[in-house]
Scaffold this motif. Structure first.
Motif, mmCIF file in Angstrom:
data_model
loop_
_atom_site.group_PDB
_atom_site.id
_atom_site.type_symbol
_atom_site.label_atom_id
_atom_site.label_comp_id
_atom_site.label_asym_id
_atom_site.label_seq_id
_atom_site.Cartn_x
_atom_site.Cartn_y
_atom_site.Cartn_z
ATOM 1 N N VAL A 68 0.837 -1.205 0.000
ATOM 2 C CA VAL A 68 0.000 0.000 0.000
ATOM 3 C C VAL A 68 0.870 1.254 0.000
ATOM 4 C CG1 VAL A 68 -1.660 1.350 1.344
ATOM 5 C CG2 VAL A 68 -1.966 -1.122 1.088
ATOM 6 N N HIS A 69 1.969 1.181 0.752
ATOM 7 C CA HIS A 69 2.892 2.324 0.859
ATOM 8 C C HIS A 69 3.460 2.682 -0.514
ATOM 9 C CE1 HIS A 69 4.371 4.686 4.198
ATOM 10 N NE2 HIS A 69 5.529 4.837 3.571
ATOM 11 N N LYS A 70 3.711 1.674 -1.347
ATOM 12 C CA LYS A 70 4.286 1.919 -2.675
ATOM 13 C C LYS A 70 3.283 2.538 -3.631
ATOM 14 C CE LYS A 70 5.738 -2.291 -3.430
ATOM 15 N NZ LYS A 70 6.382 -3.417 -4.142
ATOM 16 N N LYS A 71 1.975 2.292 -3.390
ATOM 17 C CA LYS A 71 0.955 2.746 -4.334
ATOM 18 C C LYS A 71 0.292 4.045 -3.918
ATOM 19 C CE LYS A 71 -0.223 -1.980 -5.772
ATOM 20 N NZ LYS A 71 -1.306 -2.988 -5.852
ATOM 21 N N HIS A 72 0.248 4.320 -2.609
ATOM 22 C CA HIS A 72 -0.489 5.499 -2.133
ATOM 23 C C HIS A 72 0.136 6.777 -2.649
ATOM 24 C CE1 HIS A 72 -2.509 8.310 0.509
ATOM 25 N NE2 HIS A 72 -3.391 7.362 0.761
ATOM 26 N N LYS A 73 -0.700 7.721 -3.033
ATOM 27 C CA LYS A 73 -0.254 8.984 -3.615
ATOM 28 C C LYS A 73 0.716 9.731 -2.708
ATOM 29 C CE LYS A 73 -2.175 13.425 -5.054
ATOM 30 N NZ LYS A 73 -1.328 13.575 -6.194
ATOM 31 N N LEU A 74 0.449 9.717 -1.384
ATOM 32 C CA LEU A 74 1.244 10.509 -0.459
ATOM 33 C C LEU A 74 2.560 9.840 -0.062
ATOM 34 C CD1 LEU A 74 -1.588 11.797 1.907
ATOM 35 C CD2 LEU A 74 -0.611 12.892 -0.105
ATOM 36 N N SER A 75 2.722 8.547 -0.376
ATOM 37 C CA SER A 75 3.933 7.858 0.061
ATOM 38 C C SER A 75 4.631 7.090 -1.058
ATOM 39 C CB SER A 75 3.582 6.891 1.198
ATOM 40 O OG SER A 75 2.604 5.954 0.777
ATOM 41 N N ARG A 76 4.125 7.200 -2.280
ATOM 42 C CA ARG A 76 4.686 6.369 -3.347
ATOM 43 C C ARG A 76 6.116 6.773 -3.722
ATOM 44 N NH1 ARG A 76 1.058 8.537 -8.440
ATOM 45 N NH2 ARG A 76 1.699 10.719 -8.337
ATOM 46 N N HIS A 77 6.518 8.003 -3.346
ATOM 47 C CA HIS A 77 7.876 8.453 -3.647
ATOM 48 C C HIS A 77 8.840 8.225 -2.467
ATOM 49 C CE1 HIS A 77 6.426 10.126 -7.333
ATOM 50 N NE2 HIS A 77 5.584 10.933 -6.719
ATOM 51 N N HIS A 78 8.345 7.622 -1.370
ATOM 52 C CA HIS A 78 9.221 7.353 -0.226
ATOM 53 C C HIS A 78 10.235 6.257 -0.580
ATOM 54 C CE1 HIS A 78 6.244 9.048 2.981
ATOM 55 N NE2 HIS A 78 6.482 9.889 1.983
ATOM 56 N N THR A 79 11.360 6.270 0.112
ATOM 57 C CA THR A 79 12.395 5.241 -0.091
ATOM 58 C C THR A 79 12.091 4.052 0.814
ATOM 59 O OG1 THR A 79 14.018 6.949 -0.610
ATOM 60 C CG2 THR A 79 14.857 4.766 0.011
ATOM 61 N N LEU A 80 11.901 2.865 0.198
ATOM 62 C CA LEU A 80 11.548 1.653 0.935
ATOM 63 C C LEU A 80 12.693 0.651 0.894
ATOM 64 C CD1 LEU A 80 7.874 1.166 -0.322
ATOM 65 C CD2 LEU A 80 8.632 2.222 1.809
ATOM 66 N N LEU A 81 12.921 -0.038 2.015
ATOM 67 C CA LEU A 81 13.913 -1.107 2.105
ATOM 68 C C LEU A 81 13.186 -2.431 2.266
ATOM 69 C CD1 LEU A 81 16.436 0.583 4.586
ATOM 70 C CD2 LEU A 81 16.420 0.690 2.089
ATOM 71 N N ASP A 82 13.600 -3.451 1.488
ATOM 72 C CA ASP A 82 12.934 -4.743 1.587
ATOM 73 C C ASP A 82 13.429 -5.506 2.814
ATOM 74 O OD1 ASP A 82 15.438 -5.650 0.926
ATOM 75 O OD2 ASP A 82 14.922 -6.066 -1.178
ATOM 76 N N ALA A 83 12.992 -6.744 2.956
ATOM 77 C CA ALA A 83 13.299 -7.531 4.153
ATOM 78 C C ALA A 83 14.797 -7.775 4.325
ATOM 79 C CB ALA A 83 12.548 -8.861 4.101
#
Length: 591
Positions: A68-83
């Motif tokens: 959801v974090h990757k798709k949501h408009k307000l958070s889709r540009h955030h930097t995510l780290l996988d497991a």
């Protein structure tokens, strides 16, 4: 969307306090406690293993929250780290992450006083609150970013430095203007002293120039007499030309009737009707040349010289003084070019009744006589696709990034057309309850103009009529339509004006066009371009329809117009029965 934004905001706030509340317990926690769980779910009473980590929100996320974090408009540009890359404990990144960081977003929204400005729309260059984003700048239409996501590099940036320079330049200009105005005041006072000296000098010269004034007055009267003779000869010549025009039209009609060419005869009959009307109007103007000259004695000289035979000015009562331009000319045309739109498939000369830019290089035009929509690549200046239609298209509008709509006034229908890879294809057809002319679209709502009876309807994508704006005093024969977030613009052929309506149907303004208003277009700064095929001009009028001025004149019956904001080019079409003009789109480039 507003609830999702609030939820995400709560997550950001909670994550800032979570680190401080848990850091003191890690040294004595059990193995179970050392496992990393989704912090969003923990706050809601569920313990789900962490699947990833957001470096912006500083939170571990389960698989569902991660996606959801990757798709949501307000958070889709955030930097995510996988497991594999995420921290294995809540305090692993404590040295590099400032958990107490907060964003200083306290500026209230001018439209919604209870909301704070948190977003920026790149398309409209506007600062927004969450309500603005939801109502007027949805993700499907605008590129909107959360300000903390894009502000990290603004400190000492080039934009910051450039703005300081621009502010200084403007401030310097204001100070220079103050100096200029003060200097102008001094010059004005000095000029008044000169005026007083000139008055005394004039008084001394009056007796010497009386004889010369008399002779000059006689010469002016004689020149006026000569000008009248020339004008009358010009009127006679013009009337002869109008007579020949009517005779030629009559011969053409007779020839087509004899050869039983019904289609061409019908077309020429309608054109002859317009030609006859124009000839009658021109004839009325030409035969109204009845000038009377009056000598106006100069009473100041009579009083001064105490003589009854004083000289004055010779005036023509029928002349009117020219008014000053009401709009400041901000556009300067640097050159003109053309773009040929005639193809081997065309049976007739082109009549481009409407055109819009679908993408920066893709111009869509409706060819009324050839019953076609054409895709024009403006970069290569060529027609790349042509879709033959079941009727004569009048107006077109863009609905989405893959669909447009076309009106067929004679068939009383609206045809939806899909476009993919600059190729056109017919979709569904909407039957409407009248002779439809103009069409516009904003946020999924069609706005359509009708004549007989005159009205404007707002229709949704489910073919439901949301509202009807009856003609009454607003319009008699509405033609082309323009729409934006706050206004609907309608060109009216019979009332000869462009009207500005609110989305509730209230008429907020109108601008009278002296000739025939045809195609209209919006500029990037909110002004309206309107073609006048009777006066052969394109006018630019203000967004509130309170004032306007001629932008281009001496054109060849302009029909449709379109503005390209990125290249600052004005595109327009003609229909003057001359293939050198009708088969081309004409372009002005502005500085």
């Amino acid at each position: 969307m507003a609830e999702k934004k609030k939820s995400l905001s709560k997550k950001l706030t909670a994550s800032k306090s979570l680190s401080s509340s848990t850091s003191s317990t890690f040294s004595t926690a059990s193995d179970e406690d050392l496992k990393v769980y989704c912090q969003s779910c923990v706050r809601e009473g569920a313990k789900l293993p962490a699947h990833g980590y957001c470096t912006v929100c500083k939170e571990h996320l389960c698989k569902t929250c991660f996606n959801v974090h990757k798709k949501h408009k307000l958070s889709r540009h955030h930097t995510l780290l996988d497991a594999k890359r995420m921290p294995i404990s809540l305090n692993q990144f404590s040295a590099s992450i400032n958990i107490s960081q907060h964003y200083d977003l306290t500026q209230p929204c001018t439209m919604h006083s209870k909301e704070k400005i948190k977003y920026y729309c790149h398309d409209h260059k506007e600062l927004l609150c969450s309500v603005c984003v939801t109502l007027k700048h949805p993700n499907t239409v605008c590129e909107v970013n959360y300000i903390p996501d894009i502000s990290s590099n603004i400190i000492d940036s080039k934009e910051y430095q450039d703005m300081l320079k621009a502010i200084k330049t403007t401030a310097d200009e204001c100070r220079n203007k103050v100096k200029d105005i003060r200097g102008m005041t001094g010059k004005s006072n000095n000029s008044l002293k000169d005026v007083l000296a000139d008055i005394k000098k004039y008084r001394q010269e009056i007796n010497q120039i009386l004889d010369e004034l008399e002779k000059q007055a006689e010469d002016i009267a004689k020149l006026a007499e000569q000008d009248d003779e020339k004008s009358l000869k010009a009127v006679v010549t013009s009337l002869d030309d109008l007579t020949k025009t009517l005779e030629t039209s009559s011969d053409t009609l007779k020839q087509l009737n004899t050869s039983k060419q019904a289609d061409k005869l019908f077309l020429e009959l309608k054109l002859a009707e317009k030609t006859k009307k124009d000839v009658e109007e021109n004839m009325l103007k030409l035969t109204s040349h009845d000038v009377k000259y009056i000598f106006n004695p100069n009473k100041a000289i009579l009083t001064l010289l105490k003589k009854e035979k004083s000289l004055g000015s010779l005036t023509q009562r029928y002349k009117k003084s020219l008014s000053k331009s009401v709009l400041k000319k901000s556009r300067q045309a640097s050159h003109q070019s053309t773009l040929c739109v005639k193809t081997p498939k065309d049976k007739y000369e082109c009549l481009v009744s409407a055109m819009i830019f679908f993408t920066p290089d893709c111009l869509i035009i409706s060819d009324y006589l050839n019953k076609a929509l054409k895709v024009v690549d403006t970069s290569t200046k060529s027609v790349t696709d042509q879709l033959q239609l079941d009727g004569k298209p009048w107006d077109i509008t863009k609905i989405t990034n893959t669909e447009l709509a076309v009106t067929f006034s004679l068939k009383q229908t609206i045809q939806f057309i899909s476009i993919s890879n600059n190729k056109l294809r017919k979709n569904r057809t909407l039957k409407v309850d009248g002779v439809c002319h103009g069409v516009g679209c904003y946020l999924g709502k069609l706005v359509v103009s009708f004549c007989d009876p005159a009205k404007v309807q707002i229709i949704d994508m489910n073919d439901t009529v949301l509202s009807t704006i009856d003609g009454e005093t607003k319009f008699k024969n509405p033609q082309h339509i323009l729409t934006n977030s706050h206004s609907i613009y309608v060109s009216d052929l019979e009332l000869r004006r462009v009207v500005q309506l609110s989305w509730q149907g209230k008429m907020n303004g109108s601008y009278g066009v002296q000739g025939n208003p045809c195609g209209i277009a919006l500029s990037d700064d909110g002004t309206v371009f309107v073609c006048d095929d009777k006066r052969n001009v394109i006018e630019e009028i203000s967004g509130d329809c309170s004032k306007g001025e001629v932008l281009h004149e001496d054109l060849k019956s302009p029909q449709a117009v379109c503005w390209h904001s990125e290249t600052r080019m004005l595109y327009y079409s003609c229909y003057c029965h001359d293939e050198c003009y009708d088969n081309y789109i004409h372009i002005y480039k502005y500085s």
